[in-house]
Motif scaffolding. Structure first.
Motif, PDB file in Angstrom:
ATOM      1  N   ILE A   1       0.841  -1.202   0.000  1.00  0.00           N
ATOM      2  CA  ILE A   1       0.000   0.000   0.000  1.00  0.00           C
ATOM      3  C   ILE A   1       0.873   1.248   0.000  1.00  0.00           C
ATOM      4  O   ILE A   1       0.609   2.218  -0.728  1.00  0.00           O
ATOM      5  CB  ILE A   1      -0.959  -0.013   1.205  1.00  0.00           C
ATOM      6  CG1 ILE A   1      -1.983  -1.144   1.055  1.00  0.00           C
ATOM      7  CG2 ILE A   1      -1.671   1.331   1.349  1.00  0.00           C
ATOM      8  CD1 ILE A   1      -2.838  -1.391   2.292  1.00  0.00           C
ATOM      9  N   GLY A   2       1.925   1.217   0.806  1.00  0.00           N
ATOM     10  CA  GLY A   2       2.833   2.362   0.856  1.00  0.00           C
ATOM     11  C   GLY A   2       3.499   2.637  -0.476  1.00  0.00           C
ATOM     12  O   GLY A   2       3.765   3.808  -0.826  1.00  0.00           O
ATOM     13  N   ARG A   3       3.779   1.608  -1.253  1.00  0.00           N
ATOM     14  CA  ARG A   3       4.420   1.773  -2.562  1.00  0.00           C
ATOM     15  C   ARG A   3       3.405   2.057  -3.666  1.00  0.00           C
ATOM     16  O   ARG A   3       3.803   2.300  -4.807  1.00  0.00           O
ATOM     17  CB  ARG A   3       5.232   0.520  -2.903  1.00  0.00           C
ATOM     18  CG  ARG A   3       6.461   0.323  -2.043  1.00  0.00           C
ATOM     19  CD  ARG A   3       7.331  -0.822  -2.516  1.00  0.00           C
ATOM     20  NE  ARG A   3       6.741  -2.140  -2.276  1.00  0.00           N
ATOM     21  CZ  ARG A   3       6.387  -2.982  -3.231  1.00  0.00           C
ATOM     22  NH1 ARG A   3       6.550  -2.645  -4.508  1.00  0.00           N
ATOM     23  NH2 ARG A   3       5.867  -4.158  -2.934  1.00  0.00           N
ATOM     24  N   GLY A   4       2.121   1.998  -3.353  1.00  0.00           N
ATOM     25  CA  GLY A   4       1.096   2.254  -4.362  1.00  0.00           C
ATOM     26  C   GLY A   4       1.076   1.221  -5.464  1.00  0.00           C
ATOM     27  O   GLY A   4       0.903   1.552  -6.647  1.00  0.00           O
ATOM     28  N   VAL A   5       1.213  -0.043  -5.079  1.00  0.00           N
ATOM     29  CA  VAL A   5       1.315  -1.124  -6.064  1.00  0.00           C
ATOM     30  C   VAL A   5       0.027  -1.303  -6.859  1.00  0.00           C
ATOM     31  O   VAL A   5       0.069  -1.605  -8.057  1.00  0.00           O
ATOM     32  CB  VAL A   5       1.682  -2.443  -5.347  1.00  0.00           C
ATOM     33  CG1 VAL A   5       1.507  -3.643  -6.260  1.00  0.00           C
ATOM     34  CG2 VAL A   5       3.106  -2.378  -4.817  1.00  0.00           C
ATOM     35  N   ALA A   6      -1.144  -1.090  -6.220  1.00  0.00           N
ATOM     36  CA  ALA A   6      -2.405  -1.427  -6.866  1.00  0.00           C
ATOM     37  C   ALA A   6      -3.517  -0.458  -6.488  1.00  0.00           C
ATOM     38  O   ALA A   6      -3.378   0.342  -5.556  1.00  0.00           O
ATOM     39  CB  ALA A   6      -2.811  -2.851  -6.477  1.00  0.00           C
ATOM     40  N   ARG A   7      -4.632  -0.580  -7.226  1.00  0.00           N
ATOM     41  CA  ARG A   7      -5.826   0.189  -6.884  1.00  0.00           C
ATOM     42  C   ARG A   7      -6.556  -0.434  -5.708  1.00  0.00           C
ATOM     43  O   ARG A   7      -7.252   0.257  -4.959  1.00  0.00           O
ATOM     44  CB  ARG A   7      -6.780   0.250  -8.083  1.00  0.00           C
ATOM     45  CG  ARG A   7      -6.275   1.068  -9.252  1.00  0.00           C
ATOM     46  CD  ARG A   7      -7.389   1.342 -10.243  1.00  0.00           C
ATOM     47  NE  ARG A   7      -7.835   0.135 -10.920  1.00  0.00           N
ATOM     48  CZ  ARG A   7      -9.104  -0.214 -11.067  1.00  0.00           C
ATOM     49  NH1 ARG A   7     -10.060   0.521 -10.530  1.00  0.00           N
ATOM     50  NH2 ARG A   7      -9.423  -1.313 -11.724  1.00  0.00           N
TER      51      ARG A   7
ATOM     52  N   GLY B   1      -0.722   2.050  10.520  1.00  0.00           N
ATOM     53  CA  GLY B   1      -1.060   3.339   9.924  1.00  0.00           C
ATOM     54  C   GLY B   1      -1.355   3.287   8.441  1.00  0.00           C
ATOM     55  O   GLY B   1      -1.397   4.317   7.775  1.00  0.00           O
ATOM     56  N   ALA B   2      -1.600   2.097   7.895  1.00  0.00           N
ATOM     57  CA  ALA B   2      -1.869   1.966   6.457  1.00  0.00           C
ATOM     58  C   ALA B   2      -3.304   2.397   6.146  1.00  0.00           C
ATOM     59  O   ALA B   2      -4.192   2.347   7.000  1.00  0.00           O
ATOM     60  CB  ALA B   2      -1.652   0.527   6.018  1.00  0.00           C
TER      61      ALA B   2
ATOM     62  N   TYR C   1      -8.376  -1.842   1.113  1.00  0.00           N
ATOM     63  CA  TYR C   1      -8.086  -3.241   1.467  1.00  0.00           C
ATOM     64  C   TYR C   1      -9.342  -3.969   1.906  1.00  0.00           C
ATOM     65  O   TYR C   1     -10.213  -3.404   2.570  1.00  0.00           O
ATOM     66  CB  TYR C   1      -7.051  -3.283   2.600  1.00  0.00           C
ATOM     67  CG  TYR C   1      -7.025  -4.574   3.366  1.00  0.00           C
ATOM     68  CD1 TYR C   1      -6.498  -5.739   2.797  1.00  0.00           C
ATOM     69  CD2 TYR C   1      -7.535  -4.657   4.662  1.00  0.00           C
ATOM     70  CE1 TYR C   1      -6.480  -6.946   3.497  1.00  0.00           C
ATOM     71  CE2 TYR C   1      -7.515  -5.853   5.371  1.00  0.00           C
ATOM     72  CZ  TYR C   1      -6.992  -6.991   4.781  1.00  0.00           C
ATOM     73  OH  TYR C   1      -6.971  -8.169   5.468  1.00  0.00           O
ATOM     74  N   ILE C   2      -9.423  -5.247   1.536  1.00  0.00           N
ATOM     75  CA  ILE C   2     -10.469  -6.124   2.063  1.00  0.00           C
ATOM     76  C   ILE C   2      -9.861  -7.495   2.330  1.00  0.00           C
ATOM     77  O   ILE C   2      -9.143  -8.051   1.495  1.00  0.00           O
ATOM     78  CB  ILE C   2     -11.667  -6.230   1.080  1.00  0.00           C
ATOM     79  CG1 ILE C   2     -12.743  -7.153   1.651  1.00  0.00           C
ATOM     80  CG2 ILE C   2     -11.229  -6.707  -0.293  1.00  0.00           C
ATOM     81  CD1 ILE C   2     -14.040  -7.115   0.852  1.00  0.00           C
ATOM     82  N   GLY C   3     -10.114  -8.012   3.507  1.00  0.00           N
ATOM     83  CA  GLY C   3      -9.624  -9.338   3.853  1.00  0.00           C
ATOM     84  C   GLY C   3     -10.495 -10.413   3.225  1.00  0.00           C
ATOM     85  O   GLY C   3     -11.726 -10.308   3.222  1.00  0.00           O
ATOM     86  N   THR C   4      -9.867 -11.438   2.668  1.00  0.00           N
ATOM     87  CA  THR C   4     -10.618 -12.536   2.053  1.00  0.00           C
ATOM     88  C   THR C   4      -9.981 -13.862   2.449  1.00  0.00           C
ATOM     89  O   THR C   4      -8.833 -13.911   2.875  1.00  0.00           O
ATOM     90  CB  THR C   4     -10.657 -12.436   0.514  1.00  0.00           C
ATOM     91  OG1 THR C   4      -9.444 -12.972  -0.057  1.00  0.00           O
ATOM     92  CG2 THR C   4     -10.830 -11.002   0.048  1.00  0.00           C
TER      93      THR C   4
END
Length: 362
Positions: free
Chosen positions: A75-81, A101-102, A107-110
């Motif tokens: 998330i910090g690197r902005g890898v994905a939408r 702190g993200a 994000y969604i847990g699956t």
């Protein structure tokens, strides 16, 4: 979804990547062990080259203890939408991610309810999730686009979406997945030092109970370490039943008639409760379990024999609902048990007899 990155190319990650790649999604593979990612890529799961820019979905398929840190980094690197993980526990990783702190809106847990005793990319298959429940644990802050991408992932893997609260999920898998693993291992552990004569008597019952005991211990230590409380609660209930059952068995040894009667009642109680619980396990296609009739056929250990049985059943117009094979110890033969609708059993029996099959009582 056009692009995705899978971080962690074990059984689940590689299987998801294979399913997505087969549906035309460009999948990028990453793993802390580059050789593992290359192995997954060689199987057709995608490319081990990093993406040139932001992808649509990042799938984190690492052990539960590493989920939060891996997600926070991505998330910090902005890898994905959007970001999902596929770990078998959900509450802890989400809380850990928030503590780091993200931004959890993306994000969604699956958790796909599928797996094998074997692990690693070489055990992966594109159809691993077909027809299996895939749990999604959105919260009020989950972005709608993120939820839609997660649902698209489930659809592309031909799984069945199930929405749950994260902590309710963890309590549920403690009962239906994590505790059975431990109980299976405990029963199998009794065989380690057993006399060889006893081991040679192993039949289908012990094979059924101990099948998942072949799973990777290191993987399960990581899973159980992430969900110890709920698993301990379920085991405490089982321990109480075990204690009561031990006492009931000892009572059956008593010279006192009333004690023996009480012991028999205790044994019957746990067996009847087991019957009631087993009846709640979903049957074919997730429907209520059906009482099938079993047609048992003696089969030799020769190539093509199973195919011939199924072909003969097809000629009789009978659909095989389920099948199991009971192997004969020390012999090149076995008993194939064909489970069918009770109304079809007579027709199947007659057809198989006419075609020379040796039928046995199931």
């Amino acid at each position: 979804m056009r692009t995705a990155v899978v971080i962690g190319t074990g059984l689940i990650g590689t299987s998801a990547a294979l399913a997505l790649a087969a549906r035309g999604v460009r999948v990028h593979l990453a793993d802390h062990d580059p050789d593992t990612a290359r192995t997954a890529a060689s199987l057709g799961a995608g490319t081990d080259e990093p993406p040139a820019g932001k992808v649509d979905l990042a799938i984190v398929a690492v052990p539960p203890a590493h989920v939060a840190a891996t997600l926070a980094d991505a998330i910090g690197r902005g890898v994905a939408r959007a970001y999902v993980d596929v770990a078998s526990v959900k509450g802890g990783p989400r809380r850990e991610l928030a503590a780091l702190g993200a931004d959890t809106t993306a994000y969604i847990g699956t958790h796909p309810m599928a797996g094998k005793e074997r692990s690693g990319p070489l055990a992966a298959t594109a159809d691993l999730f077909e027809g299996r429940p895939w749990v999604l644990t959105p919260t009020r802050e989950t972005d709608h686009e993120v939820l839609n991408l997660a649902l698209e992932l489930v659809a592309l893997c031909n799984a069945v979406p199930v929405v749950m609260d994260a902590d309710a999920h963890d309590r549920a898998v403690a009962l239906v997945s994590h505790t059975p693993q431990l109980v299976s291992s405990m029963v199998a552990a009794r065989l380690e030092e057993a006399d060889e004569t006893a081991v040679r008597l192993c039949g289908q019952g012990i094979r059924d109970v101990t099948r998942i005991a072949a799973s990777d211990p290191r993987m399960w230590v990581e899973i159980l370490s992430a969900n110890p409380g709920p698993v301990a609660e379920v085991l405490a209930g089982i321990a109480a039943d075990l204690r009561a059952t031990v006492d009931a068995l000892h009572a059956l040894e008593s010279a006192d008639v009333d004690e023996r009667r009480g012991g028999a009642g205790g044994i019957e109680d746990v067996l009847r409760r087991g019957n009631a619980g087993r009846e709640r396990v979903p049957g074919k296609h997730g429907a209520a379990p059906m009482a099938y009739e079993t047609v048992a056929v003696l089969i030799s250990d020769q190539p093509g024999e199973l195919a011939r049985i199924f072909a003969d059943a097809g000629r009789a117009g009978v659909n095989i609902e389920d099948v199991r094979i009971e192997h004969a110890t020390g012999q090149q033969a076995g008993l194939v048990q064909l489970m069918v609708d009770p109304s079809a059993a007579a027709a199947l029996t007659a057809e198989l007899r006419d075609r020379g099959w040796a039928l046995r009582r199931p």
